[in-house]
Motif scaffolding. Structure first.
Motif, short mmCIF file in Angstrom:
data_model
loop_
_atom_site.label_atom_id
_atom_site.label_comp_id
_atom_site.label_asym_id
_atom_site.label_seq_id
_atom_site.Cartn_x
_atom_site.Cartn_y
_atom_site.Cartn_z
N THR A 47 -27.93 -24.68 31.43
CA THR A 47 -27.57 -26.13 31.72
C THR A 47 -26.68 -26.87 31.92
OG1 THR A 47 -27.17 -26.18 29.05
CG2 THR A 47 -29.66 -25.47 29.68
N GLY A 48 -25.50 -26.71 32.15
CA GLY A 48 -23.98 -26.96 32.55
C GLY A 48 -23.49 -27.78 31.18
N ARG A 49 -24.44 -27.22 30.06
CA ARG A 49 -24.19 -27.45 28.35
C ARG A 49 -23.95 -26.21 27.25
NH1 ARG A 49 -27.08 -33.82 27.09
NH2 ARG A 49 -26.10 -34.55 29.24
N PRO A 50 -22.80 -26.23 26.22
CA PRO A 50 -21.98 -26.89 26.23
C PRO A 50 -20.64 -27.31 27.42
CG PRO A 50 -21.67 -25.76 24.91
CD PRO A 50 -22.78 -25.18 25.58
N ASN A 51 -20.20 -28.31 27.83
CA ASN A 51 -19.57 -28.22 29.03
C ASN A 51 -18.41 -27.27 28.33
OD1 ASN A 51 -16.05 -29.05 29.88
ND2 ASN A 51 -17.61 -30.25 31.29
N LEU A 52 -17.99 -26.24 29.37
CA LEU A 52 -17.15 -25.07 29.65
C LEU A 52 -15.85 -25.79 29.20
CD1 LEU A 52 -18.13 -22.19 30.11
CD2 LEU A 52 -16.88 -22.70 31.99
N ALA A 53 -15.12 -26.81 29.57
CA ALA A 53 -14.03 -27.10 28.97
C ALA A 53 -13.57 -27.51 27.58
CB ALA A 53 -13.16 -28.36 29.43
N LEU A 54 -14.52 -28.06 27.82
CA LEU A 54 -14.84 -27.90 25.47
C LEU A 54 -15.24 -27.17 24.73
CD1 LEU A 54 -17.07 -31.92 26.11
CD2 LEU A 54 -14.34 -31.36 26.03
N LEU A 55 -15.93 -26.11 25.27
CA LEU A 55 -16.37 -25.08 25.04
C LEU A 55 -14.74 -24.68 24.16
CD1 LEU A 55 -17.94 -22.65 23.46
CD2 LEU A 55 -18.09 -22.07 25.51
N VAL A 56 -13.72 -23.95 25.50
CA VAL A 56 -12.88 -23.70 25.48
C VAL A 56 -12.18 -24.08 24.56
CG1 VAL A 56 -11.13 -22.68 26.52
CG2 VAL A 56 -12.91 -22.23 27.81
N ALA A 57 -12.07 -25.45 24.41
CA ALA A 57 -10.77 -26.06 23.53
C ALA A 57 -11.39 -25.87 21.98
CB ALA A 57 -11.02 -27.69 24.17
N ALA A 58 -12.80 -26.32 22.39
CA ALA A 58 -12.96 -26.36 21.02
C ALA A 58 -13.08 -24.71 20.23
CB ALA A 58 -15.04 -26.66 20.62
N ALA A 59 -13.24 -23.48 20.54
CA ALA A 59 -13.14 -22.48 20.16
C ALA A 59 -11.59 -21.75 20.03
CB ALA A 59 -13.93 -21.35 21.51
N SER A 60 -10.26 -22.58 21.23
CA SER A 60 -9.42 -22.15 20.89
C SER A 60 -8.57 -22.82 19.79
CB SER A 60 -8.46 -22.93 21.58
OG SER A 60 -8.92 -22.17 23.17
N ALA A 61 -9.20 -23.99 19.15
CA ALA A 61 -8.72 -24.94 18.39
C ALA A 61 -8.76 -23.99 17.23
CB ALA A 61 -9.20 -26.55 18.28
N GLY A 62 -10.22 -24.13 16.67
CA GLY A 62 -10.20 -23.73 15.34
C GLY A 62 -10.04 -22.07 15.01
N ALA A 63 -10.02 -21.39 16.34
CA ALA A 63 -9.20 -20.08 16.28
C ALA A 63 -7.11 -20.44 15.63
CB ALA A 63 -8.91 -19.06 17.52
N TYR A 64 -7.38 -21.52 16.55
CA TYR A 64 -5.37 -21.82 16.06
C TYR A 64 -5.56 -22.08 14.60
CZ TYR A 64 -1.49 -23.15 16.46
OH TYR A 64 0.78 -23.68 16.04
N LEU A 65 -6.33 -23.16 13.83
CA LEU A 65 -5.85 -23.46 12.70
C LEU A 65 -6.40 -22.29 11.77
CD1 LEU A 65 -7.75 -26.95 12.88
CD2 LEU A 65 -5.02 -26.01 12.90
N GLY A 66 -7.49 -21.36 12.18
CA GLY A 66 -7.27 -20.47 10.84
C GLY A 66 -6.80 -19.06 10.92
N ASP A 67 -6.29 -19.17 12.05
CA ASP A 67 -5.01 -18.44 11.92
C ASP A 67 -3.95 -18.93 11.54
OD1 ASP A 67 -6.33 -16.37 13.94
OD2 ASP A 67 -5.20 -15.99 15.05
N GLN A 68 -3.57 -20.41 11.58
CA GLN A 68 -2.60 -20.81 10.58
C GLN A 68 -2.55 -20.55 9.40
OE1 GLN A 68 0.12 -21.74 11.40
NE2 GLN A 68 0.68 -21.41 13.41
N ALA A 69 -4.59 -20.90 8.75
CA ALA A 69 -4.53 -20.61 7.31
C ALA A 69 -4.44 -20.06 7.11
CB ALA A 69 -5.94 -21.22 6.97
N SER A 70 -4.43 -18.13 7.40
CA SER A 70 -4.49 -17.04 7.07
C SER A 70 -2.95 -16.76 7.12
CB SER A 70 -5.36 -16.41 8.04
OG SER A 70 -4.98 -14.71 7.89
N PHE A 71 -2.22 -16.61 8.22
CA PHE A 71 -0.81 -17.05 8.12
C PHE A 71 -0.30 -17.55 6.50
CE2 PHE A 71 3.21 -18.72 9.34
CZ PHE A 71 4.43 -17.30 9.53
#
Length: 205
Positions: A47-71
């Motif tokens: 479908t072209g959605r979600p935008n692949l770049a935005l998908l990578v950005a959302a997944a990266s940001a969420g994973a980064y903040l989660g790792d920081q919280a665990s740390f």
């Protein structure tokens, strides 16, 4: 692709869901963060959605903040953990983890996320043993971006192979992602004798 799947893929809330699930996976290892990103990649192929770049950005940001919280949780637990290190084996294990992370922290932080439970365990342990926060942040940033790109592209190419059949695309992408995790487990299994020998040498009187 069925109309209801197109509607879900086009919803702006999909990226919010990816962000939340990727973040919570660091604290609750049973959260399906990789499967969620892969599924969105499959949808993007059709479908072209979600935008692949935005998908990578959302997944990266969420994973980064989660790792920081665990740390941070691990860092705040340092005092209480050290106070309980009365047993010699516990002290030896703590010393071994400290030595492993301070000598090979980059590899462990980047690649342990492909092992079952490896992401949350590594982030928490890094905090407990006092791994430098700035260094942890840089390695985590590299790790989450590589993971997000890999998961999104696996889903996307799976969706392209079976365009018009998203379920088959998801199954193919899931099999590839499972194969990547299996390879990581195999590498860990091969490396574990050396790691165990090193740990035993630390615990020896």
């Amino acid at each position: 692709m069925p109309h209801y799947l197109q509607a879900v893929a086009a919803s702006p809330w999909v990226l919010a869901l990816v962000f939340v699930v990727a973040g919570l996976d660091a604290l609750l290892p049973f959260m399906p963060s990789e499967s969620t990103v892969v599924a969105c990649g499959v949808a993007a192929a059709s479908t072209g959605r979600p935008n692949l770049a935005l998908l990578v950005a959302a997944a990266s940001a969420g994973a980064y903040l989660g790792d920081q919280a665990s740390f941070r949780i691990g860092r705040r637990s340092t005092g209480s953990v050290e106070a309980r290190l009365s047993h010699r084996r516990a002290q030896a294990l703590h010393a071994w983890v400290h030595r492993l992370l301070h000598s090979r922290g980059g590899l462990v932080i980047v690649f342990a996320r492909y092992l079952p439970g490896g992401r949350s365990t590594t982030a928490l342990a890094a905090g407990v043993v006092g791994y430098p926060a700035a260094r942890f942040g840089w390695y985590t940033a590299v790790g989450v971006v590589v993971w997000a790109i890999e998961s999104a592209l696996i889903g996307y190419f799976g969706g392209r192979v079976f365009e018009g059949h998203p379920i088959l695309g998801f199954l193919l992408a899931g099999a590839v992602a499972l194969g990547v995790s299996g390879l990581a487990v195999l590498i860990q299994h091969v490396a574990s004798p050396a790691a165990e020998e090193e740990r035993e040498s630390v615990s020896a009187p």
